[in-house]
Scaffold this active site. Structure first.
Site, PDB file in Angstrom:
ATOM      1  CG  ASP A 172      19.612  44.316  69.231  1.00  0.00           C
ATOM      2  OD1 ASP A 172      19.987  45.071  68.318  1.00  0.00           O
ATOM      3  OD2 ASP A 172      19.982  43.131  69.329  1.00  0.00           O
TER       4      ASP A 172
ATOM      5  CG  HIS B 240      15.759  41.356  63.495  1.00  0.00           C
ATOM      6  ND1 HIS B 240      16.510  40.311  63.004  1.00  0.00           N
ATOM      7  CD2 HIS B 240      16.642  42.227  64.044  1.00  0.00           C
ATOM      8  CE1 HIS B 240      17.790  40.542  63.245  1.00  0.00           C
ATOM      9  NE2 HIS B 240      17.892  41.696  63.881  1.00  0.00           N
TER      10      HIS B 240
ATOM     11  CD  GLU C 261      20.114  44.592  64.470  1.00  0.00           C
ATOM     12  OE1 GLU C 261      21.114  43.860  64.481  1.00  0.00           O
ATOM     13  OE2 GLU C 261      19.049  44.287  63.897  1.00  0.00           O
TER      14      GLU C 261
HETATM   15 FE1  FEO Z   1      22.624  42.750  65.526  1.00  0.00          FE
HETATM   16 FE2  FEO Z   1      21.685  42.002  68.657  1.00  0.00          FE
HETATM   17  O1  FEO Z   1      21.823  43.055  67.154  1.00  0.00           O
END
Ligand code: FEO
Length: 394
Positions: free
Chosen positions: A83, A23, A81
């Protein structure tokens, strides 16, 4: 690298051994992480999620070595997201028409992030996608931890693709929960819950109870970070139910920063005072300027009470303390007692400022706190001990 998880399910993700911040700089990952993507090769082939953008090309190249990309019938985007979705643009360059199954909010997030007119298929709880003899059943999981998040359950194999839920930032070649260091694993799970899921605890309880209500067999939980729960997968579900229920241990945590050691001395004397009247409680002290923020929050999560201290500077508080207080505001901790303390030379506002922040964040602040001028001498030290004794008693 690909690895068989069960029958026709293969892990095709990426282990990120080097990751130390996630993040941006917001979350420390002392043990690295993994971005788990799964290829389910039944009569129809489904790819569940991808990996973080910097590994997109590597991911797609390895996937292409595993399967002709054109044979992927469906892509499941559990959560937008980056990732998990970061390799989608690279993948979709090769198979631009392949349908992407996601929630309505998933379309919004994926479109907002990548601005592509992909072939989205919107799903909601209970919708099914046949892979032949087995089918994927979708369960929306809003705010666990984005509005778009969803789970998928594969019938026949009885596995739940849970995305972020039940995951942890933990790089391991072993990949299964029974093959890794249990203390490390549960510490990373707890840290993940404390720092990411705490504000959504009521939704965690509701969603788990909803899924348990389906009374489906559960052989494995396939998370999107860290290990796969194959040994007693219910154990992490039970942990989540405990953690979501205003979890606390018999621990008091003292968090402070100090300029010339006066506030540090106060912290240590308060800790000694607590220990004098309560020999059972675990007391931990952290200088916030020297402590990883996410580790400090994990300790707060475990605590029944916290004391926060800062000297006064420019009518306010030191920045390390301010940062933690701001972070805790968003986490919405409940049922935790708290107090403020700090040293000062002339104006002495720090204690009031800290107490106000703690109150606004939902902590139960029982008094005006303890503030002392200049360096603590014998009498002041006694006052700190007494404050610690009283705090422990009340
Ligand atoms: Fe909320 Fe692993 O992304």
């Amino acid at each position: 690298m690909s690895m068989r998880v069960k029958n026709n399910i293969h892990w095709v993700g990426k282990i990120d051994w080097e990751l130390r911040k996630f993040h941006g700089d917001e979350y420390s990952t002392h043990k690295g992480s993994s971005y788990n993507s799964y290829l389910v090769r039944e009569q129809k082939v489904a790819l569940i999620d991808t990996v973080w953008g910097p590994y997109a090309k590597e991911f797609v190249d390895r996937l292409a070595a595993e399967i002709d990309l054109k044979k992927i019938d469906y892509i499941i985007a559990s959560h937008a997201e980056s990732d998990h979705s970061g390799a989608l643009p690279e993948l979709m360059r090769h198979i631009p028409d392949t349908p992407i199954y996601c929630t309505k909010n998933g379309v919004k997030s994926l479109t907002g992030m990548y601005h592509k007119d992909w072939n989205f298929r919107t799903v909601k709880t209970g919708d099914k996608l046949s892979l032949g003899d087995k089918e994927l059943v979708f369960v929306e999981a809003p705010m666990l931890h984005w509005p778009d998040s969803m789970f998928s359950y594969l019938t026949g194999d009885a596995v739940l693709f849970s995305n972020d839920a039940f995951g942890q930032h933990y790089a391991s070649e072993s990949m299964f929960n029974d093959l890794v260091d249990q203390a490390e694993l549960f510490q990373e799970c707890l840290k993940y819950y404390a720092n990411i899921l705490t504000p959504f605890s009521p939704m965690v309880i509701r969603k788990i109870n909803e899924v348990l209500g389906f009374k489906l067999p559960l052989d494995m939980i396939l998370t999107s970070h860290g290990i796969i729960w194959r040994d007693k997968p219910a154990q992490i579900v039970e942990k989540y139910l405990q953690w979501a229920d205003n979890y606390q241990e018999n621990q008091i945590t003292i968090l402070y920063d100090t300029m010339w050691n006066s506030t540090r001395v106060m912290a240590e004397e308060i800790a000694a005072g607590i220990g004098e009247v309560d020999t059972e409680v675990t007391v931990k002290l952290y200088n916030l300027a020297k402590t990883d923020k996410n580790d400090a929050i994990t300790e707060v999560f475990k605590s029944k009470a916290v004391l926060v201290g800062s000297p006064t500077i420019n009518n306010g508080i030191l920045v390390s303390v301010a940062a933690l207080l701001e972070e805790m505001k968003g986490l919405k901790f409940k049922n935790k007692k708290a107090a403020a303390f700090g040293s000062y030379g002339w104006s002495g506002e720090s204690v009031k400022v800290i107490a106000r922040h703690l109150t606004e964040s939902g902590f139960l602040v029982g008094d005006e706190g303890l503030r002392l001028t200049w360096a603590p001498d014998g009498e002041s030290r006694k006052a700190c001990r007494e404050y610690g004794r009283t705090f422990a008693k009340t």
